[in-house]
Structures are given as C-alpha cells and as structure tokens.
Design an enzyme around this catalytic site. Structure first.
Site, PDB file in Angstrom:
ATOM      1  CG  ASP A  67      -0.288  -0.404   2.515  1.00  0.00           C
ATOM      2  OD1 ASP A  67       0.957  -0.434   2.556  1.00  0.00           O
ATOM      3  OD2 ASP A  67      -0.997  -0.668   3.497  1.00  0.00           O
ATOM      4  CG  ASN A 136      -9.058  -1.143  11.680  1.00  0.00           C
ATOM      5  OD1 ASN A 136      -8.127  -1.808  11.246  1.00  0.00           O
ATOM      6  ND2 ASN A 136      -9.491  -0.056  11.061  1.00  0.00           N
ATOM      7  CG  HIS A 138      -5.914  -1.884   8.602  1.00  0.00           C
ATOM      8  ND1 HIS A 138      -6.086  -0.593   9.051  1.00  0.00           N
ATOM      9  CD2 HIS A 138      -4.578  -2.106   8.680  1.00  0.00           C
ATOM     10  CE1 HIS A 138      -4.918  -0.075   9.379  1.00  0.00           C
ATOM     11  NE2 HIS A 138      -3.983  -0.976   9.163  1.00  0.00           N
ATOM     12  CD  GLU A 143      -8.841   1.270   7.401  1.00  0.00           C
ATOM     13  OE1 GLU A 143      -8.734   0.313   8.191  1.00  0.00           O
ATOM     14  OE2 GLU A 143      -8.435   2.417   7.673  1.00  0.00           O
TER      15      GLU A 143
HETATM   16  C1  GLP Z   1      -0.586   0.395   8.737  1.00  0.00           C
HETATM   17  C2  GLP Z   1      -0.300  -0.390   7.432  1.00  0.00           C
HETATM   18  C3  GLP Z   1      -0.504  -1.878   7.625  1.00  0.00           C
HETATM   19  C4  GLP Z   1       0.094  -2.277   8.965  1.00  0.00           C
HETATM   20  C5  GLP Z   1      -0.731  -1.692  10.069  1.00  0.00           C
HETATM   21  C6  GLP Z   1      -0.185  -1.972  11.457  1.00  0.00           C
HETATM   22  O1  GLP Z   1      -1.584   1.336   8.608  1.00  0.00           O
HETATM   23  N1  GLP Z   1      -1.042   0.040   6.297  1.00  0.00           N
HETATM   24  O2  GLP Z   1       0.091  -2.584   6.540  1.00  0.00           O
HETATM   25  O3  GLP Z   1       0.076  -3.686   9.091  1.00  0.00           O
HETATM   26  O4  GLP Z   1      -0.999  -0.319   9.869  1.00  0.00           O
HETATM   27  O5  GLP Z   1       0.904  -1.175  11.753  1.00  0.00           O
HETATM   28  P1  GLP Z   1       1.839  -1.382  13.017  1.00  0.00           P
HETATM   29  O6  GLP Z   1       2.721  -2.539  12.693  1.00  0.00           O
HETATM   30  O7  GLP Z   1       2.581  -0.098  13.138  1.00  0.00           O
HETATM   31  O8  GLP Z   1       0.947  -1.660  14.167  1.00  0.00           O
END
Ligand code: GLP
Length: 241
Positions: A67, A136, A138, A143
């Site tokens: 992404d 959440n 995702h 989402e």
């Molecule tokens: C972000 C990314 C995800 C990631 C998630 C968790 O928004 N788009 O790919 O897995 O949030 O992030 P973190 O590892 O900082 O908790």
C-alpha cells in the site's frame, strides 16, 4: 493457520526473518510481498544484518508492497516508498528497479489502481506475502467494510487508522485520508502468507482473528480461508487467548 509463539518482539522478528530468508534461499528470484508499519522494522533490521554478513543475497529478489498513502510522493518521510528505502532497500543488495510500491502522486486514481494490479500480475504471483495487522483488523489498507475488495483500490481510511497512524506525523491533520492498497484477492493469491503481531495493543484483534468468524468487518479474518498462513505473534499479542 499455523500459530508460532514468540517470546517478545525480538524473537518474533528473528523467527519471521528466518522464514523470509529461507524463501530467498530456496528461490533466489522470488517475489516478496512486503508490508510497512512498526511491526516489520525488526524483521527488516535482521534481514539487513544477514545480508551484510553475506548470508543472504537480494540481488535477484523482486518485491511488491501492499500500500501507499494517496498524495505523498516517495521522498516524503511518511510515504511507504520512503519507509521501504530507509528500512530495507537502501541497506541490502536489491535492484531498486525490482521493487514496487503504488505511486501516491499518480494523477488518475483509477489508472494507478489498474497499473499496480498489472504490476502484481506481471510478476507471476507472490511467493511470500508479509503482513502486519491493524488494531481494527485491516491488512494492507483493507479497512473494515461490508465487502472484501478483490483488487487494488483507493480506500478512505477509517478514523481509528488515522488516529493510530498519526503518531508518525507532526499532527493528525497531516495524515492522508486516502490510500492505495492491494485488494484481498491479490493478497489471498500469494502462495504463502506470513502475518506478524507484537505487543498488548494487538491482543484483542489477534484473539478476534483466531477465534472470530470470517467477515469483512475484520478483513484479516479471510486469511483463515488460505491454505498456507503462518501467524508469528509474541506473548503479549497472544495474551488474551
Ligand atoms: C498500517 C499499514 C498496515 C500495517 C498496520 C499496522 O496502517 N497500512 O500494513 O500492518 O498499519 O501497523 P503497526 O505494525 O505499526 O501496528
């Protein structure tokens, strides 16, 4: 889903890096699907260390990221292209031409989604997809929704994601409201999926992922329908099970 219990963040990072490393050793020109966020940083540090020691060779590896924020170009320090360069690509012997991240500055969103879908297709399938998980549920930026989106699409970020990701920006107003993300169909097409989770804050969603039903309100739950998924989580992330 195979669940691998790690002691802590460091142990989780090393275990996940071992699986990615084994993939590269078995197929030196493999396609890795890569993720951003705080969780994979230790994995990328470990892979960098092994590459520096000469134990790992990225020269033939191809990568495709999940992404990117809409509106940020690759030089912006919160863009996912910048994150990948800083945490992995600039530190290992990968050919940058073989690394792919959606273009956050594309003029036409629809065309960018189609272009990135073709990039994924042209690589001939993802051998190993690394995923983190949002609070959440995702994955990438898929989402919670009432449908599982199949292909690359532009998504409006939820308030909880904007809130969670605002820690990395100077103020919450600077967090982009939209992102491009690989779809659930493209993620599920990967031959193997490795999902990582660390820390107490992830314990409720890890419990929901493992014990709850498959539903688009928890996008990660679809992973239960994939035949080769490994979840590596540390004690804190598994503490509610
Ligand atoms: C972000 C990314 C995800 C990631 C998630 C968790 O928004 N788009 O790919 O897995 O949030 O992030 P973190 O590892 O900082 O908790």
């Amino acid at each position: 889903m195979r669940i691998v219990r790690a002691r802590d963040y460091k142990d989780m990072s090393r275990k996940a890096a071992n699986i990615i490393s084994a993939q590269i050793i078995l197929k030196n020109d493999c396609v890795l699907g890569l993720a951003t966020g705080s969780t994979p940083i230790g994995i990328y540090d470990t892979l960098t260390h092994w590459c520096e020691k000469g134990d790992l060779d990225f020269s033939q590896v191809k990568t495709v990221n999940l992404d990117e924020y809409v509106g940020l170009d690759g030089c912006h320090d919160q863009s996912y292209r910048y994150f990948m360069n800083k945490n992995l690509f600039d530190r290992v012997n990968i050919n940058k031409d073989n690394t792919h991240v959606p273009n956050g500055k594309a003029e036409n969103a629809q065309e960018e989604c189609e272009r990135y879908h073709r990039v994924i297709e042209s690589m001939g399938g993802i051998d190993l997809q690394l995923l983190g998980i949002g609070n959440n549920g995702h994955i990438g930026f898929n989402e919670p929704s009432d449908v599982f989106e199949e292909k690359v699409h532009k998504v409006e970020l939820t308030e909880s994601t904007i809130q969670a990701n605002s820690r990395l920006f100077d103020s919450i107003d600077e967090v982009p409201r939209y992102a491009y993300t690989m779809g659930i169909g493209e993620i599920m097409s990967a031959k193997r999926i490795l999902i990582v989770a660390s820390g107490k804050a992830k314990a409720p969603i890890v419990k929901e992922l493992i014990e709850g039903p498959v539903r688009p309100e928890v996008p990660a739950s679809i992973l239960k329908f994939h035949s080769d998924v490994i979840l590596i989580a540390d004690e804190e992330a598994l503490s509610l099970l």
